[in-house]
Each structure stands twice: as structure tokens, then as C-alpha cells.
Design a protein around this motif. Structure first.
Motif, mmCIF file in Angstrom:
data_model
loop_
_atom_site.group_PDB
_atom_site.id
_atom_site.type_symbol
_atom_site.label_atom_id
_atom_site.label_comp_id
_atom_site.label_asym_id
_atom_site.label_seq_id
_atom_site.Cartn_x
_atom_site.Cartn_y
_atom_site.Cartn_z
ATOM 1 N N TRP A 42 2.349 -0.111 9.916
ATOM 2 C CA TRP A 42 2.427 1.092 10.740
ATOM 3 C C TRP A 42 1.526 0.900 11.949
ATOM 4 N N GLN A 43 2.024 1.250 13.106
ATOM 5 C CA GLN A 43 1.249 1.117 14.340
ATOM 6 C C GLN A 43 0.912 2.513 14.869
ATOM 7 N N PHE A 44 -0.378 2.818 14.877
ATOM 8 C CA PHE A 44 -0.839 4.108 15.406
ATOM 9 C C PHE A 44 -0.856 4.006 16.929
ATOM 10 N N ASP A 45 0.131 4.608 17.548
ATOM 11 C CA ASP A 45 0.305 4.428 18.987
ATOM 12 C C ASP A 45 0.720 5.760 19.619
ATOM 13 N N ASP A 46 -0.127 6.761 19.412
ATOM 14 C CA ASP A 46 0.223 8.103 19.888
ATOM 15 C C ASP A 46 -0.882 8.647 20.789
ATOM 16 N N GLY A 47 -1.369 7.799 21.678
ATOM 17 C CA GLY A 47 -2.368 8.223 22.657
ATOM 18 C C GLY A 47 -3.671 8.709 22.040
ATOM 19 N N GLY A 48 -4.000 8.178 20.869
ATOM 20 C CA GLY A 48 -5.247 8.563 20.225
ATOM 21 C C GLY A 48 -5.124 9.749 19.292
ATOM 22 N N LEU A 49 -3.956 10.400 19.284
ATOM 23 C CA LEU A 49 -3.731 11.517 18.363
ATOM 24 C C LEU A 49 -3.861 11.005 16.930
ATOM 25 N N LEU A 50 -4.597 11.758 16.114
ATOM 26 C CA LEU A 50 -4.850 11.308 14.747
ATOM 27 C C LEU A 50 -3.630 11.519 13.863
ATOM 28 N N HIS A 51 -3.341 10.521 13.047
ATOM 29 C CA HIS A 51 -2.258 10.603 12.072
ATOM 30 C C HIS A 51 -2.723 9.994 10.753
ATOM 31 N N HIS A 52 -1.851 10.095 9.748
ATOM 32 C CA HIS A 52 -2.197 9.671 8.398
ATOM 33 C C HIS A 52 -0.919 9.214 7.716
ATOM 34 N N VAL A 53 -0.932 8.041 7.154
ATOM 35 C CA VAL A 53 0.209 7.539 6.379
ATOM 36 C C VAL A 53 -0.191 7.634 4.914
ATOM 37 N N GLU A 54 0.458 8.556 4.187
ATOM 38 C CA GLU A 54 -0.004 8.817 2.830
ATOM 39 C C GLU A 54 1.165 9.023 1.875
ATOM 40 N N SER A 55 1.167 8.240 0.805
ATOM 41 C CA SER A 55 2.114 8.425 -0.294
ATOM 42 C C SER A 55 1.273 8.480 -1.557
ATOM 43 N N PRO A 56 0.978 9.707 -2.040
ATOM 44 C CA PRO A 56 0.009 9.853 -3.129
ATOM 45 C C PRO A 56 0.313 8.929 -4.312
ATOM 46 N N GLY A 57 -0.694 8.199 -4.729
ATOM 47 C CA GLY A 57 -0.566 7.288 -5.852
ATOM 48 C C GLY A 57 -0.001 5.931 -5.479
ATOM 49 N N ALA A 58 0.461 5.790 -4.224
ATOM 50 C CA ALA A 58 1.073 4.518 -3.825
ATOM 51 C C ALA A 58 0.287 3.833 -2.709
ATOM 52 N N PHE A 59 0.073 4.554 -1.619
ATOM 53 C CA PHE A 59 -0.698 3.947 -0.522
ATOM 54 C C PHE A 59 -1.254 5.037 0.375
ATOM 55 N N ASP A 60 -2.283 4.673 1.125
ATOM 56 C CA ASP A 60 -3.004 5.653 1.940
ATOM 57 C C ASP A 60 -3.715 4.910 3.074
ATOM 58 N N SER A 61 -3.338 5.215 4.290
ATOM 59 C CA SER A 61 -3.915 4.507 5.438
ATOM 60 C C SER A 61 -5.294 5.029 5.823
ATOM 61 N N GLY A 62 -5.593 6.247 5.374
ATOM 62 C CA GLY A 62 -6.738 6.939 5.953
ATOM 63 C C GLY A 62 -6.309 7.519 7.296
ATOM 64 N N ILE A 63 -7.067 8.486 7.781
ATOM 65 C CA ILE A 63 -6.734 9.113 9.058
ATOM 66 C C ILE A 63 -7.177 8.202 10.194
ATOM 67 N N SER A 64 -6.255 7.979 11.144
ATOM 68 C CA SER A 64 -6.559 7.052 12.230
ATOM 69 C C SER A 64 -5.818 7.461 13.494
ATOM 70 N N GLY A 65 -6.382 7.062 14.617
ATOM 71 C CA GLY A 65 -5.742 7.349 15.893
ATOM 72 C C GLY A 65 -5.411 6.099 16.688
ATOM 73 N N ALA A 66 -5.670 4.927 16.088
ATOM 74 C CA ALA A 66 -5.405 3.674 16.791
ATOM 75 C C ALA A 66 -5.331 2.538 15.788
ATOM 76 N N GLY A 67 -4.777 1.422 16.227
ATOM 77 C CA GLY A 67 -4.729 0.239 15.374
ATOM 78 C C GLY A 67 -3.514 0.242 14.473
ATOM 79 N N THR A 68 -3.593 -0.517 13.397
ATOM 80 C CA THR A 68 -2.454 -0.651 12.489
ATOM 81 C C THR A 68 -2.907 -0.487 11.047
ATOM 82 N N TYR A 69 -1.933 -0.195 10.196
ATOM 83 C CA TYR A 69 -2.157 -0.154 8.746
ATOM 84 C C TYR A 69 -1.027 -0.932 8.097
ATOM 85 N N THR A 70 -1.373 -1.830 7.199
ATOM 86 C CA THR A 70 -0.366 -2.656 6.537
ATOM 87 C C THR A 70 -0.463 -2.476 5.032
#
Ligand SMILES: [Cu+2]
Length: 111
Positions: free
Chosen positions: A57-85
Motif C-alpha cells: 500500500w502506498q500512502f500518497d494522499d498529500g500527508g492525509l493520515l490513513h490506516h490499512v487494517e484488517s482485524p486479526g490479519a494485518f495492520d499498517s498503523g496510522i500513516s500519512g506517507a511511505g508504504t506498508y507491505t
């Protein structure tokens, strides 16, 4: 004999250098799917990868904070930049959301 030994040494050194180049030395292998996070949505919303595949996942929303979360499966943590794999080791359908914007949803199908 001396010359042949030297030749063999040369071959090993050359192949070793080539193998190093082929294997990358330039970072991890490319992900099986890339999901861009921009305009307050996941794009694409649905991705399919093989078992053992990775999604980036590429956090590319001008610094706006987002979160990739599937409870029990994976969790990116809240972030506004960078990537989560995440690497998916088991088949299944994984629905995920952004905890900050619950209307942001996506699905990763692993098969
Ligand atoms: Cu969000």
C-alpha cells in the motif's frame, strides 16, 4: 594445470558477481500488487495475489493520515506517507478498512 585453475577461479568470481546483480542488491522483490491510497480511497479497491504473495500500500494522499487494517490479519498503523507491505501466507478473502475513514474499504483475495 596452473592456467586451468586460474581460469576456473575467474569463472567462479564472474558468476558470483552476476548472481549478486541478478538477485537484486537493489532491495526486496517487487510486490504482487500495489494499492495506492489517494483521494481518500484505495485504488484498486480489490486486489488478487497468489498464496505467499505480497501487497504494497502506498500512502500518497498529500500527508492525509490513513490506516490499512484488517482485524486479526494485518495492520499498517496510522500513516500519512511511505508504504506498508504485507505478505499473505494463507488463501482467503481479506476485507480491510481505514479506521479514520470507515467508508474506505478494500479487499485482498489470496488464492
Ligand atoms: Cu483513511
Amino acid at each position: 594445470m596452473q592456467a586451468r585453475r586460474a581460469l576456473r577461479r575467474h569463472w567462479i568470481l564472474t558468476c558470483g558477481a552476476l548472481a549478486t546483480t541478478a538477485a537484486g542488491c537493489s532491495g526486496p522483490p517487487a510486490p504482487d500488487a500495489v494499492i495506492e491510497i489517494s483521494n481518500v480511497q484505495f485504488s484498486p479497491m480489490d486486489a488478487t495475489v497468489p498464496v505467499g504473495g505480497t501487497v504494497e500500500w502506498q500512502f500518497d494522499d498529500g500527508g492525509l493520515l490513513h490506516h490499512v487494517e484488517s482485524p486479526g490479519a494485518f495492520d499498517s498503523g496510522i500513516s500519512g506517507a511511505g508504504t506498508y507491505t504485507h505478505t499473505f501466507d494463507h488463501a482467503g478473502t481479506f476485507v480491510y478498512t481505514c479506521s479514520i475513514h470507515p467508508y474506505m474499504t478494500g479487499t485482498v483475495t489470496v488464492r
